[in-house]
Every structure is written in C-alpha cells, then in structure tokens.
Scaffold this motif. Structure first.
Motif, PDB file in Angstrom:
ATOM      1  N   LEU A 106       9.032 -51.530 -47.473  1.00 57.45           N
ATOM      2  CA  LEU A 106       9.832 -52.519 -48.184  1.00 57.45           C
ATOM      3  C   LEU A 106       9.978 -53.774 -47.328  1.00 57.45           C
ATOM      4  O   LEU A 106      10.232 -53.693 -46.125  1.00 57.45           O
ATOM      5  N   THR A 107       9.819 -54.938 -47.955  1.00 61.06           N
ATOM      6  CA  THR A 107       9.996 -56.218 -47.280  1.00 61.06           C
ATOM      7  C   THR A 107      11.102 -56.984 -47.983  1.00 61.06           C
ATOM      8  O   THR A 107      11.021 -57.230 -49.190  1.00 61.06           O
ATOM      9  N   TRP A 108      12.142 -57.351 -47.213  1.00 51.80           N
ATOM     10  CA  TRP A 108      13.325 -57.979 -47.782  1.00 51.80           C
ATOM     11  C   TRP A 108      13.424 -59.425 -47.310  1.00 51.80           C
ATOM     12  O   TRP A 108      13.121 -59.747 -46.160  1.00 51.80           O
ATOM     13  N   SER A 109      13.872 -60.310 -48.200  1.00 52.63           N
ATOM     14  CA  SER A 109      14.245 -61.670 -47.829  1.00 52.63           C
ATOM     15  C   SER A 109      15.425 -62.087 -48.701  1.00 52.63           C
ATOM     16  O   SER A 109      15.620 -61.545 -49.796  1.00 52.63           O
ATOM     17  N   CYS A 110      16.196 -63.035 -48.210  1.00 53.67           N
ATOM     18  CA  CYS A 110      17.435 -63.407 -48.883  1.00 53.67           C
ATOM     19  C   CYS A 110      17.649 -64.915 -48.810  1.00 53.67           C
ATOM     20  O   CYS A 110      17.113 -65.598 -47.926  1.00 53.67           O
TER      21      CYS A 110
END
Length: 432
Positions: A106-110
């Motif tokens: 999983l790759t998260w960005s915000c």
C-alpha cells in the motif's frame, strides 16, 4: 480460474455490478478515483465531528491506480492555532520494515485543504500494535478538508473493511473525531503478473493477446506484434510470456536455423531483434520450450533436453543436449505446462509429465493420465495463469475454431471444467 474471486474493472458501471452496494461502495470508487473537488455533503456535519465524504472508499489492489477519500472535519467555534490530525487504524497490525507484511503493498499520500499531496505512510512504534497515519498540519478553521490517497498493488488486499478513527487535535486537546473506512478488494494484477498468448495468422503476422485476469473474458483485444513470422516452421516460448513484454521464444526457419527472441519488457514491441542460435534443427519434428530449457524430438522419436545456459545476450542460450529417452513419436502434440509437459497420444489421450529436478536426462516424473477425447483439438498451448497468479492454464482450440481454457492445478492434471472464451481462432496456424 478462480470464480470465487472478485475482479474490478475501471468502468464504474461494471464495478457497481461486482461490488455489494453496502455503504455506497460502487459509487464511492468513481468519486474517489481522482483528486478532484469532493462531492457535496448531504447535511452540514456537527461541530466536533469528522465525516468521510461518500462513505467507504473501495480500493482495488492491482493496476487500477490510486483512490482518494475526502474527510471533512468541522471544528468547534473559537478553535485557533495549528491543528494536527491522524488516523488510528483499529484492525491493522503493524509490522516493522524488515517484516512489512501485506501493508508494504500500500502507498499512502495525503493533503489538506486542496494542497499538494505528500507521502503519509503508515507508522507504528512496536510490532503487533495498531498503526496510524499522520495527516498534514494546518491552521484551525471552521471546516478542514483532508484528502487521503491510497494505491494498492496486488497482494495489498485483505478482503475485509479496514477501519479506524481520525482525530483532529490542537495543543493536546481533541477538537473533532470520526470514523474512516477503506475496503481493499482484488483488482486487475499488474501487467508483469499477467500472461500473454500469441497467435500467428496465415499471412505470417504475429498477434498478442494480453491476459486480463477475468475468468469469462481472459484476453484483451489483440495487438499486432509484426509481420514476417511465416518463415518459421516451429515456434515455442521458453516459459509463459507476460503482458508487460516479458518472456523469450525460439523459432526455427525453413532452412533449419534456430533463432532466439528475448523478451523486451515493452508490450508494444515484446521481442528484441532475433539472435542466431545455430543450424541443423530440421532434424527435429517437435520443439517445446519450458522455463528451464528446450525439449526437441527427433525423427526416431527420441526426446532431447537442451538446458538453458542463461547467457545474456543469448548467443549460446542452451547447454549441450542430453538424451531423455525414446518412444516419443507416440505423441501427436506436445506443449509445456509450467515447468512440466503435456502430450497427446494418437488415440486422443492426454498425459501430464510433472517436472523433476536434479538430472537433465530425467526432467520429468512418470506420466499421469489426464483423460481421453483430446483429438477434438487442433491446437494446444500451455500459458501462465489466466486469472490471478496461480498455476499455469491450458488453452485448446477445437476444429471449429472455438477457444477453450482449462484451469491449472499446480502440476496435477488440468481441471476438468473447460470454459469457452472465444471463437474464430481458425485464422491462426500457430498458438504459443
């Protein structure tokens, strides 16, 4: 194939038919697929709450791309100063970087209030504890919009909702909180995880059919590889090709010269320029390639094993031949199935040869009977798994031009339940 698994497609109309409508999941995917302006909220949230717009975010684990979920925080009146926010995940277990588990897929960005997206990976101080996601800091305002974008690669799926609580704080005091939920589901595997079937038409053009991972429609529309392939009297792959242009093949021309085509890694042009292996290959009546080497049957019915040398470039791709044994003229068709081999005898019985390691002269265990009636097919070819990262499948074309698939079972005989996946395949004189 695995009919119990759910596969997503990019079109939201199809997605709505595949995913249960609980929490508006199908509608949510279409809204979250881009980082555009979030949709309207039915009613103004109460102060002190955080609302996930459009409900649960559905994230396909595969090549579909990232999904963005918008969280609207409504702060109490009078809130000032810098505020922090984080999501505490209730049903995820943290693994450290040496043992990341499925979370590594999983790759998260915000972002906050429409700002630029920055990485916001999962954090966790100790193994076995619940991880959290730190959201960007910002200045207090009546409402704050956080955007959480996640991209899930294949394996980044648990098949159950993943939920937590988002909390907004200032100077250690909680200002707002609320639930957040993501649903990770199986998507379309990345191109390097999907197989590709090739077919040569009678004008000598080679075509590629990229695998889709979908049981009832396992191939995308064909794409043209190139012309001039009619000069070859035999074509065989050395293991399955992949949809990203991976996989090698060998081809024998009418003069008996063998040529080697390395996979390019470019699906638009899947093979590099050919390299000459050598002459004299007209001595063989059948060629079958496996990931470990090339099997060649001579006119006396003797099978020879050319183990791969792994040279790059492949000017000398095979080691010296080793005699496997005689009696192979009993078969009218042979094709690799993974590291093994399937062969059809003159009475129409199909036999499976499972791979055996350690001795090039004995590459297979004793044969196992698959069943009779296989003389109805004019073409047999083993492929990679057509659905999802499983055992290799067997593709068969009957004499009416219909194409059928048989599910692989990890070197057990191919599954008995065939599926018809196409028609009109009699335009091809070679399948590989």
């Amino acid at each position: 194939m695995r009919p119990t698994r759910t596969f997503l497609v990019a079109a939201s109309a199809l997605l709505a038919a595949l995913i249960p409508p609980a929490a508006g999941a199908a509608q949510a995917l279409a809204a979250h697929r881009t980082a555009g302006t979030p949709g309207p909220v039915a009613a103004a949230p109460e102060p002190g709450t955080v609302v996930q717009r459009d409900g649960t975010s559905v994230v396909p684990a595969g090549e579909e791309g990232p999904v963005t979920s918008y969280l609207l925080a409504t702060l109490p009146s009078g809130a000032t100063g810098q505020v922090s926010a984080r999501i505490d995940w209730a049903n995820l277990e943290w693994w450290n970087s040496e043992r990341p588990g499925w979370l590594s897929y999983l790759t998260w960005s915000c972002s906050v209030n429409g700002g630029a997206f920055t990485p916001c990976p999962l954090n966790g101080p100790h193994d076995g504890e619940h991880p959290y996601t730190q959201l960007p800091t910002t200045t207090a305002a009546p409402t704050i919009t956080y955007a959480v974008r996640v991209d899930a690669a294949t394996y980044g799926s648990v098949g159950v909702p993943t939920w937590g609580t988002v909390s907004v704080t200032a100077a250690g005091e909680k200002l707002a909180d609320g639930p957040v939920e993501f649903q990770f589901v199986d998507g379309t595997p990345e191109a390097y995880r999907r197989t590709a079937l090739h077919a040569r038409d009678r004008s000598g053009v080679l075509w590629q059919y990229e695998g889709t991972s979908k049981a009832q429609a396992p191939f995308k529309p064909r794409t043209r590889v190139g012309g001039g392939w009619g000069v070859y009297t035999a074509l065989t792959k050395l293991g399955p090709s992949t949809a990203d242009g991976g996989g090698d093949l060998v081809a024998r021309d009418g003069a008996g010269t063998l040529w080697y085509y390395s996979g390019s890694g470019d699906p638009a042009a899947p093979y590099r320029p050919r390299v000459r292996v050598g002459g004299g290959w007209n001595a063989f009546t059948s060629l079958a390639g496996t990931p470990t080497g090339l099997l060649a049957r001579d006119r006396a019915g003797v099978l020879w094993h050319y183990a791969r040398s792994r040279q790059d470039p492949p000017a000398a791709p095979f080691k010296a031949p080793v005699r496997v044994g005689g009696g192979w003229s009993a078969y009218t068709a042979m094709t690799a199935l993974g590291d093994g081999l399937v062969a059809r005898d003159r009475s129409g019985v199909l036999w499976l040869y499972r791979p055996k390691r350690g001795n090039p002269a004995v590459p297979f265990a004793p044969r196992v009977r698959v069943g009779g009636g296989w003389n109805v097919y004019s073409g047999l070819v083993g492929t990679g798994d057509l659905e999802r990262l499983g055992p290799p499948d067997l593709v068969a074309r009957d004499r009416d031009g219909y194409l059928w698939t048989y599910e692989g079972t990890y070197y057990a005989p191919p599954g008995p339940n065939r599926k018809r996946v196409g028609w009109g395949w009699n335009i091809y004189d070679a399948l590989l």
